[in-house]
Design an enzyme around this catalytic site. Structure first.
Site, PDB file in Angstrom:
ATOM      1  N   SER A 106     -31.422 -24.774 -38.498  1.00 38.56           N
ATOM      2  CA  SER A 106     -32.290 -25.261 -39.736  1.00 38.56           C
ATOM      3  C   SER A 106     -33.407 -25.630 -39.594  1.00 38.56           C
ATOM      4  O   SER A 106     -33.853 -25.683 -38.484  1.00 38.56           O
ATOM      5  CB  SER A 106     -31.050 -26.546 -40.404  1.00 38.56           C
ATOM      6  N   LYS A 107     -34.166 -26.006 -40.778  1.00 36.40           N
ATOM      7  CA  LYS A 107     -35.577 -26.481 -40.640  1.00 36.40           C
ATOM      8  C   LYS A 107     -35.973 -27.220 -41.868  1.00 36.40           C
ATOM      9  O   LYS A 107     -35.316 -26.721 -42.859  1.00 36.40           O
ATOM     10  CB  LYS A 107     -36.461 -25.081 -40.178  1.00 36.40           C
TER      11      LYS A 107
END
Ligand code: NAD
Length: 477
Positions: A106-107
């Site tokens: 994720s980011k």
């Protein structure tokens, strides 16, 4: 920045993925399932600041949920956009798989120049951004766990953890909703230095293999190697500091936003950083080293090891052919574009890829998350027991020596070190070192054993994709 006509950051990551996936035997459709980003949430929110409502745009992208929680930093920069966040989320999936941290990728990012706002304002903005993500479970100890990235640090992580706990007052695992927190908020020793420390451990492991060193046209040990570092922030500062202070490397240049400092005898990194702290983050005015205004040109200076540790796309089609470093370790995410990667490989340059090189951060974040879930500091139960056992051995040796008149005496330095039980910092560094060595060996095995694998990046992707695919297969997908 990459030159026009080059693929975007996300496309670059996809192209690199495809170089590896075409060498693998993946079932139809699985390649695409692994490669594409599952979802990206965009939020625009207003905060009343300086007498008016300011609107901010933020993102949280989830690339792969083959394991949960998903993991990835939150970046504060004006350049943040959906393409970048999705590229970084994809890299997180592959990175976590490569270093065997049980997370998906994720980011997050917020379009903001953090230097334009004072601390109190940044707190309001961060809390509001966190609120938007928390209420959608995009920050949650079981589902999505952010960490620091460019422009954020432990201060922002503390605000996020506190915001989560205010909104989830009965969640006993609330501290595990984010990593990279200060120690007083449930952080772990060694997290701040972790990514730079991981770069150091990665280079040490590389130099343990003379055949690999030779592939870069280098020889000998890490000691004495000339290093250029771009970006003296969290990652670059720690990497440069440890390599120069502990491994005998000479940091002959550092590159920052306002140019570069050069000193063929090697810079004192701590002194440079102190100077930057006193001068609004600028290198200019540092005594005893040459300052040049065109920092990007210094990437092209002769050195043994180049460490881009600032941002993506800094080595591109426009400058790749002029890069002289025979070994590049990607401390930043995506510093080399797809086209530049090809040019560098043709020149024989060895690239230690980002998904491995900067995995120290997520590795120690994993340790922090485990610490938060277990609610106990690492080493607390066993440290004194270890010490007592070592003391028993030392006392017995000394007794035997006295009884038998052997005249042995243990060196004071040895005794002190041997008697020390492992505290949290020692355990974290040991776990990180082990992780970096093991992951390098997994990449290297493929690099050396397969004729069709010409570089470490493809090898890294093959290891990662293989592991993600195995998880999907065991789920029956
Ligand atoms: P940071 O904000 O602490 O430091 C970045 C540094 O780069 C700053 O000193 C900044 O002034 C400098 N910089 C920015 N633009 C520049 C330019 N054009 N030329 C030269 N210098 C420039 O960020 P960080 O956390 O050290 O992250 C740096 C890179 O490492 C990013 O790509 C990030 O995604 C990656 N990374 C960070 C972590 C982490 O734990 N912080 C983990 C993995 C990867």
């Amino acid at each position: 920045m990459q030159v026009s006509g080059e693929p975007s950051f996300r496309e670059s990551v996809d192209l690199m993925f495809k170089r590896a996936s075409k060498l693998m035997d993946l079932s139809p459709g699985l390649e695409q399932k692994i490669r594409v980003c599952n979802s990206t949430y965009t939020v625009r929110f207003g905060v009343r600041l300086r007498g008016k409502i300011e609107t901010f745009t933020g993102y949280r992208s989830v690339h792969s949920e083959h394991m949960e929680p998903v993991k990835g930093g939150i970046r504060y920069a004006l350049s943040v956009n959906q393409d970048e966040v999705e590229a970084l989320a994809a890299l997180m999936t592959y990175k976590c798989a490569l270093v065997e941290t049980p997370f998906g990728g994720s980011k997050g990012g917020l379009c903001i120049d953090p230097r334009q706002w004072d601390e109190h304002e940044l707190e309001q903005i961060t809390r509001r951004f966190a609120y938007e993500l928390i209420k959608r479970d995009l920050i949650n100890p079981a589902q999505n766990v952010p960490a620091p990235d460019m422009g954020t640090g432990e201060r922002e992580m503390a605000w996020i953890a506190d915001q989560y706990k205010r909104m989830n007052t009965t969640d006993i695992n609330g501290n595990a909703c984010v990593t990279g927190k200060p120690i007083a908020m449930g952080g772990i020793q060694g997290r701040t230095e972790a990514t730079g420390r991981g770069v150091q451990f990665a280079l040490r492991e590389f130099f343990r293999h003379p055949e690999d060193v030779a592939k870069a046209g280098l020889s000998g040990q890490l000691e004495g190697k000339r290093v250029i570092v771009q970006g003296l922030g969290n990652v670059g500062y720690h990497a440069a500091k440890f390599l120069s202070e502990e491994d005998g490397c000479k940091v002959v240049a550092v590159i920052e936003r306002d140019g570069a400092l050069l000193d063929p005898k090697g810079l004192d990194i701590e002194a440079v950083r102190q100077h930057m702290n006193r001068n609004s983050g600028l290198l200019a005015g540092y005594p005893g080293a040459k300052h040049v205004a065109d920092g990007a040109a210094v990437l092209e200076e002769a050195c043994d090891i180049l460490i881009p540790a600032a941002m993506e796309g800094v080595i591109h089609l426009g400058n790749a052919a002029r890069i002289k470093a025979p070994l590049i370790i990607e401390a930043a995410n995506g510093p080399i574009t797809y086209g530049a990667d090809e040019i560098l490989r043709q020149k024989g340059c060895v690239i230690i890829p980002d998904m491995y090189a900067n995995a120290g951060g997520v590795t120690v974040s994993y340790f922090e998350w485990v610490k938060n879930l277990s609610h106990i500091r690492f080493g607390r139960m066993q440290r004194r027991a270890e010490e007592a056992r070592s003391r028993l051995l030392v006392e017995e040796l000394e007794r035997l020596s006295a009884d038998q008149g052997l005249g042995w005496s243990l060196g004071e330095g040895f005794k002190e070190k041997f008697l020390q039980g492992s505290d949290e910092l020692a355990l974290v560094r040991s776990g990180l070192d082990d992780t970096m060595r093991t992951a390098y060996q997994a990449m290297r095995e493929i690099w050396h054993s397969r004729q069709d694998v010409e570089d470490l990046r493809v090898a890294a992707y093959i290891v990662s994709i293989g592991r993600v695919a195995a998880t999907y297969r065991s789920k029956g997908l």
